[in-house]
Design an enzyme around this catalytic site. Structure first.
Site, PDB file in Angstrom:
ATOM      1  N   GLN A  86      -1.185  -4.450   4.902  1.00 28.65           N
ATOM      2  CA  GLN A  86      -1.430  -4.176   3.480  1.00 28.65           C
ATOM      3  C   GLN A  86      -2.176  -5.279   2.752  1.00 28.65           C
ATOM      4  O   GLN A  86      -2.874  -5.024   1.778  1.00 28.65           O
ATOM      5  CB  GLN A  86      -0.105  -3.869   2.761  1.00 28.65           C
ATOM      6  CG  GLN A  86       0.743  -5.058   2.350  1.00 28.65           C
ATOM      7  CD  GLN A  86       1.630  -5.584   3.479  1.00 28.65           C
ATOM      8  OE1 GLN A  86       1.628  -5.030   4.579  1.00 28.65           O
ATOM      9  NE2 GLN A  86       2.396  -6.631   3.215  1.00 28.65           N
TER      10      GLN A  86
ATOM     11  N   CYS B 101      -3.868   0.203  -0.318  1.00 26.01           N
ATOM     12  CA  CYS B 101      -3.892  -0.236   1.089  1.00 26.01           C
ATOM     13  C   CYS B 101      -3.582   0.920   2.035  1.00 26.01           C
ATOM     14  O   CYS B 101      -4.306   1.163   3.005  1.00 26.01           O
ATOM     15  CB  CYS B 101      -2.931  -1.399   1.301  1.00 26.01           C
ATOM     16  SG  CYS B 101      -1.260  -1.135   0.702  1.00 26.01           S
TER      17      CYS B 101
ATOM     18  N   ARG C 181       6.245  -0.970   3.555  1.00 25.10           N
ATOM     19  CA  ARG C 181       6.864  -2.300   3.438  1.00 25.10           C
ATOM     20  C   ARG C 181       7.248  -2.535   1.968  1.00 25.10           C
ATOM     21  O   ARG C 181       6.494  -2.199   1.076  1.00 25.10           O
ATOM     22  CB  ARG C 181       5.923  -3.402   3.958  1.00 25.10           C
ATOM     23  CG  ARG C 181       4.697  -3.709   3.092  1.00 25.10           C
ATOM     24  CD  ARG C 181       5.008  -4.704   1.997  1.00 25.10           C
ATOM     25  NE  ARG C 181       3.889  -4.996   1.127  1.00 25.10           N
ATOM     26  CZ  ARG C 181       3.574  -4.304   0.039  1.00 25.10           C
ATOM     27  NH1 ARG C 181       4.268  -3.222  -0.273  1.00 25.10           N
ATOM     28  NH2 ARG C 181       2.572  -4.673  -0.733  1.00 25.10           N
TER      29      ARG C 181
ATOM     30  N   ILE D  13      -4.418 -10.365  -2.787  1.00 25.98           N
ATOM     31  CA  ILE D  13      -5.688  -9.703  -2.502  1.00 25.98           C
ATOM     32  C   ILE D  13      -6.857 -10.612  -2.899  1.00 25.98           C
ATOM     33  O   ILE D  13      -7.820 -10.760  -2.142  1.00 25.98           O
ATOM     34  CB  ILE D  13      -5.777  -8.363  -3.264  1.00 25.98           C
ATOM     35  CG1 ILE D  13      -4.669  -7.397  -2.781  1.00 25.98           C
ATOM     36  CG2 ILE D  13      -7.157  -7.721  -3.109  1.00 25.98           C
ATOM     37  CD1 ILE D  13      -4.742  -7.001  -1.336  1.00 25.98           C
TER      38      ILE D  13
END
Ligand SMILES: NC(=O)c1ccc[n+]([C@@H]2O[C@H](COP(=O)([O-])OP(=O)(O)OC[C@H]3O[C@@H](n4cnc5c(N)ncnc54)[C@H](O)[C@@H]3O)[C@@H](O)[C@H]2O)c1
Length: 338
Positions: free
Chosen positions: A303, A144, A172, A14
């Site tokens: 994400q 996310c 995921r 991120i």
């Protein structure tokens, strides 16, 4: 107005995207990023000629960084001395420890979804409650999945009102390269309600939300299927119009080749988006339909990049750069090229 000075703590999945996102904003300056180790993204920063400075996030970290040949521009306190606001993208739980330093330095901060709720004064989402963040010192982003989920539910809510929603998240299991999570062949289930439904109710308290979560061994995006009970019936055409007009939602067609989570990732590659990042959630046109009067649809959550726009909105709110969310969202998206 002089540029808002921004720092990033944690240059991982991120953090490296937040840094790039801030660099793209003409009204912000990225002062630097901080990390603790010469990870792959930190090594890539050096290979790129240090486009912005790196600071040691904890005392002593400079030794390991310098031993790997990474130039270090100073300590965490040095970075905090130069910024108006920090974007904390350290691993979940570390942000709460960093907050003590932010408070001592009189610096505002925006935390990511992995931190606990107590770390911030406002649980923030750029397109729904920007105004609640105005002038606030400590904001926390939704995760996310929650970020994308709220965009889609709010699109219908703003159009006809939503009474309740049921969601299923196909999550995921790891980010690309997360080999420490192992190679799995499992669909791991969690008790209801999932945190994303609970968090949605925190941001949009008038909606009754619940849902299930199933972890799946893929890395290119989560998929969320939703059933939404509207206050008044909404046609498929009107719903598609609401989604199409909403910021950060990309309506795609299975008939044009968007037949999977991976097709959206491939699209980002073909478009030559940096790192194959999509800021929009994908929403499949042919998956919008009804069960009675309830609206059914499915969304794809990229994400690694979905929370970047809302995080930059949080800077705009905390620094009171715009009076309304609509202006803030438009500015962020303009600079990100969405
Ligand atoms: N990965 C995702 O898909 C995703 C999506 C949305 C939100 N988030 C949230 O974003 C946050 C960061 O997650 P990530 O996936 O980027 O993690 P990551 O492990 O990829 O990156 C974290 C970085 O922080 C560094 N770090 C460790 N200790 C530190 C410290 N004391 N100070 C500063 N940096 C430190 C690590 O070296 C690493 O480079 C978490 O709250 C997570 O829940 C992650």
């Amino acid at each position: 107005m002089s540029k808002v000075k921004v720092g990033v703590a944690g240059y991982g999945v991120i953090g490296n995207r937040l840094a790039a996102g801030v660099v793209a904003q003409d009204d912000m300056e990225l002062v630097g990023v901080a990390d603790v180790a010469p990870t792959l993204p930190v090594r890539a920063l050096k290979e790129r000629g240090m486009p912005f400075p790196l600071f040691a996030a904890v005392p002593g970290a400079e030794q390991g960084l310098e031993a790997a040949g990474i130039p270090v521009s100073g300590s965490f306190d040095d970075l905090l001395g130069e910024v108006d606001i920090m974007l904390d993208a350290a691993p979940g739980g570390i942000g709460a420890k960093n907050k003590v330093k932010y408070v001592a330095a009189g610096v505002k901060a925006v935390f990511q979804g992995g931190e606990s709720g107590e770390v911030a004064d406002v649980f923030f989402h750029g397109t729904v409650n920007y105004e609640k963040g105005l002038g606030v010192d400590y904001l926390k982003l939704t995760s996310c999945n929650t970020t994308g989920l709220i965009r889609a539910v709010h699109a219908v809510h703003a159009s006809v009102g939503v009474v309740k929603t049921f969601i299923t998240i196909i999550r995921r299991v790891a980010d690309p390269g997360d080999t420490h999570r192992g190679l799995t062949n499992v669909l791991e289930v969690e008790p209801i309600p999932n945190h994303q439904a609970v968090d949605l109710m925190s941001i949009m308290p008038d909606i009754d939300a619940t849902g299930m979560l199933i972890h799946t061994p893929v890395t290119h995006g989560h998929i969320i299927t939703l059933s939404v009970t509207p206050k008044q019936k909404i046609s498929v055409e009107a719903a598609l119009e609401a989604f199409g007009n909403y910021p950060r939602i990309k309506v795609v067609k299975i008939s044009e080749g968007f037949n999977s989570n991976s097709s959206l990732f491939q699209w980002a590659r073909y478009m030559e988006y940096p790192r194959a990042d999509m800021f929009e959630i994908g929403l499949w046109e042919e998956m919008v339909g009804h069960s009675g009067d309830d609206l059914l649809f499915a969304i794809n959550i990229p994400q690694e990049s979905v929370t970047i726009p809302e995080t930059i909105d949080a800077v705009r709110a905390a620094m009171e750069m715009h009076a309304t969310g609509a202006e803030a969202v438009a500015a962020t998206d303009g600079f990100l090229g969405i």
